[in-house]
Design a protein around this motif. Sequence first.
Motif, mmCIF file in Angstrom:
data_model
loop_
_atom_site.group_PDB
_atom_site.id
_atom_site.type_symbol
_atom_site.label_atom_id
_atom_site.label_comp_id
_atom_site.label_asym_id
_atom_site.label_seq_id
_atom_site.Cartn_x
_atom_site.Cartn_y
_atom_site.Cartn_z
ATOM 1 N N UNK A 128 0.628 -0.970 -0.118
ATOM 2 C CA UNK A 128 0.065 -0.364 0.237
ATOM 3 C C UNK A 128 0.820 1.034 0.248
ATOM 4 N N UNK A 129 0.791 2.210 -0.619
ATOM 5 C CA UNK A 129 1.653 3.235 -1.149
ATOM 6 C C UNK A 129 0.684 4.749 -0.540
ATOM 7 N N UNK A 130 0.942 5.405 -0.315
ATOM 8 C CA UNK A 130 0.039 6.821 0.012
ATOM 9 C C UNK A 130 1.687 8.419 0.036
ATOM 10 N N UNK A 131 1.417 9.442 -0.711
ATOM 11 C CA UNK A 131 2.755 9.934 -0.981
ATOM 12 C C UNK A 131 2.166 10.786 -0.192
ATOM 13 N N UNK A 132 2.640 11.648 1.165
ATOM 14 C CA UNK A 132 2.639 12.813 1.252
ATOM 15 C C UNK A 132 3.723 13.253 3.395
ATOM 16 N N UNK A 133 3.693 14.796 3.817
ATOM 17 C CA UNK A 133 4.340 14.349 4.837
ATOM 18 C C UNK A 133 4.125 13.650 6.083
ATOM 19 N N UNK A 134 5.455 13.093 6.346
ATOM 20 C CA UNK A 134 5.208 12.796 7.992
ATOM 21 C C UNK A 134 5.627 13.061 8.837
ATOM 22 N N UNK A 135 6.313 12.866 10.199
ATOM 23 C CA UNK A 135 6.495 13.127 10.968
ATOM 24 C C UNK A 135 7.215 11.685 11.902
ATOM 25 N N UNK A 136 8.402 12.054 11.942
ATOM 26 C CA UNK A 136 9.040 11.111 12.731
ATOM 27 C C UNK A 136 10.229 11.452 14.132
ATOM 28 N N UNK A 157 -3.482 1.111 -14.362
ATOM 29 C CA UNK A 157 -3.883 0.676 -13.352
ATOM 30 C C UNK A 157 -5.497 0.038 -13.058
ATOM 31 N N UNK A 158 -5.886 0.123 -12.117
ATOM 32 C CA UNK A 158 -7.387 -0.565 -12.100
ATOM 33 C C UNK A 158 -8.465 0.795 -12.286
ATOM 34 N N UNK A 182 -11.125 8.031 8.057
ATOM 35 C CA UNK A 182 -11.097 8.108 6.552
ATOM 36 C C UNK A 182 -12.218 7.677 6.029
ATOM 37 N N UNK A 183 -13.285 7.615 5.940
ATOM 38 C CA UNK A 183 -14.416 6.960 5.114
ATOM 39 C C UNK A 183 -14.453 6.604 4.091
ATOM 40 N N UNK A 184 -14.891 6.627 2.497
ATOM 41 C CA UNK A 184 -13.936 6.334 1.591
ATOM 42 C C UNK A 184 -13.313 7.040 1.121
ATOM 43 N N UNK A 185 -12.560 6.109 0.729
ATOM 44 C CA UNK A 185 -11.495 6.846 0.069
ATOM 45 C C UNK A 185 -11.134 6.109 -1.690
ATOM 46 N N UNK A 186 -10.623 6.532 -2.342
ATOM 47 C CA UNK A 186 -10.366 6.347 -3.856
ATOM 48 C C UNK A 186 -9.819 5.622 -4.349
ATOM 49 N N UNK A 187 -9.803 4.260 -4.617
ATOM 50 C CA UNK A 187 -7.870 3.370 -4.639
ATOM 51 C C UNK A 187 -8.346 2.898 -6.333
ATOM 52 N N UNK A 188 -6.487 2.522 -6.450
ATOM 53 C CA UNK A 188 -6.531 1.491 -7.750
ATOM 54 C C UNK A 188 -5.328 0.708 -7.057
ATOM 55 N N UNK A 189 -5.799 -0.247 -7.798
ATOM 56 C CA UNK A 189 -4.720 -1.934 -7.416
ATOM 57 C C UNK A 189 -3.748 -0.994 -9.622
ATOM 58 N N UNK A 190 -2.375 -1.781 -9.426
ATOM 59 C CA UNK A 190 -1.246 -1.288 -9.906
ATOM 60 C C UNK A 190 -1.712 -3.009 -11.045
ATOM 61 N N UNK A 191 -1.789 -2.708 -11.866
ATOM 62 C CA UNK A 191 -2.060 -3.654 -12.965
ATOM 63 C C UNK A 191 -0.536 -4.188 -13.319
ATOM 64 N N UNK A 192 0.103 -3.340 -14.238
ATOM 65 C CA UNK A 192 0.959 -3.104 -14.868
ATOM 66 C C UNK A 192 2.157 -1.997 -14.846
ATOM 67 N N UNK A 224 -0.302 -7.549 -5.124
ATOM 68 C CA UNK A 224 -0.875 -6.386 -6.036
ATOM 69 C C UNK A 224 -0.191 -5.188 -5.313
ATOM 70 N N UNK A 225 -0.195 -4.175 -5.855
ATOM 71 C CA UNK A 225 -0.043 -3.253 -4.718
ATOM 72 C C UNK A 225 -1.565 -2.099 -5.293
#
Length: 143
Positions: free
Chosen positions: A48-56, A108-109, A119-129, A87-88
Motif C-alpha cells: 500500500x502506498x501513499x505520498x505525503x508528509x510524515x513526522x518522525x 491501473x485498475x 477516513x471514510x470512503x477513499x478512492x484507490x487503484x490497484x497497479x496492474x502493470x 498487488x499494490x
Amino acid sequence: MCVAGCLEYEKPHMNLLRATIFSWKCIEALGEYRAEKKGVFDLHMRFGLCEGPVSAGVIGSNRLQYDLWSDTVNTAARMESSSVRDHLRMTDKDARVLIRAFPGSFVFSKPERISVKGKGKVSSCLLLDMRVPVERQGQLLRP
C-alpha cells in the motif's frame, strides 16, 4: 513499512515512483521464486502506498524505537490492508500523479471507493502493470 525520500526532498512524484518500482519489483521477484519452486513455496505479499508528509521521532523510555506518524502513514497502511495478494494499492490521487508524470508507464485498475478506518470512503487503484523500461528503472532507483 518502507519510506522513500524521508531525508531528502525531491519532486513528490520521484519518491512515489521509486516506491512504486520497488514494490512492483518485490512482487515480481517473489512471483518468479514461487514459479521456480513449483508450488512448494506459497508466500505472497501486498503493498500500500501513499505520498505525503510524515513526522518522525524516537519513542519509549526503556526500549527506544524510531517511528513515523501521519495521516500519510495511516493511509498507506490502510491501502496495504485493503489490497489483494501480489498487488499494490494506492490512492487514486497518487495513481494520477504517476500517470501524468510518466505517461504510458503504468496501468491501473479502475478507481474504486473503499472504506478506510478513520477516513471514510477513499478512492484507490490497484497497479496492474508497470512499463518503465528496465534501464530507466535503475536510474530512477538511485538517489
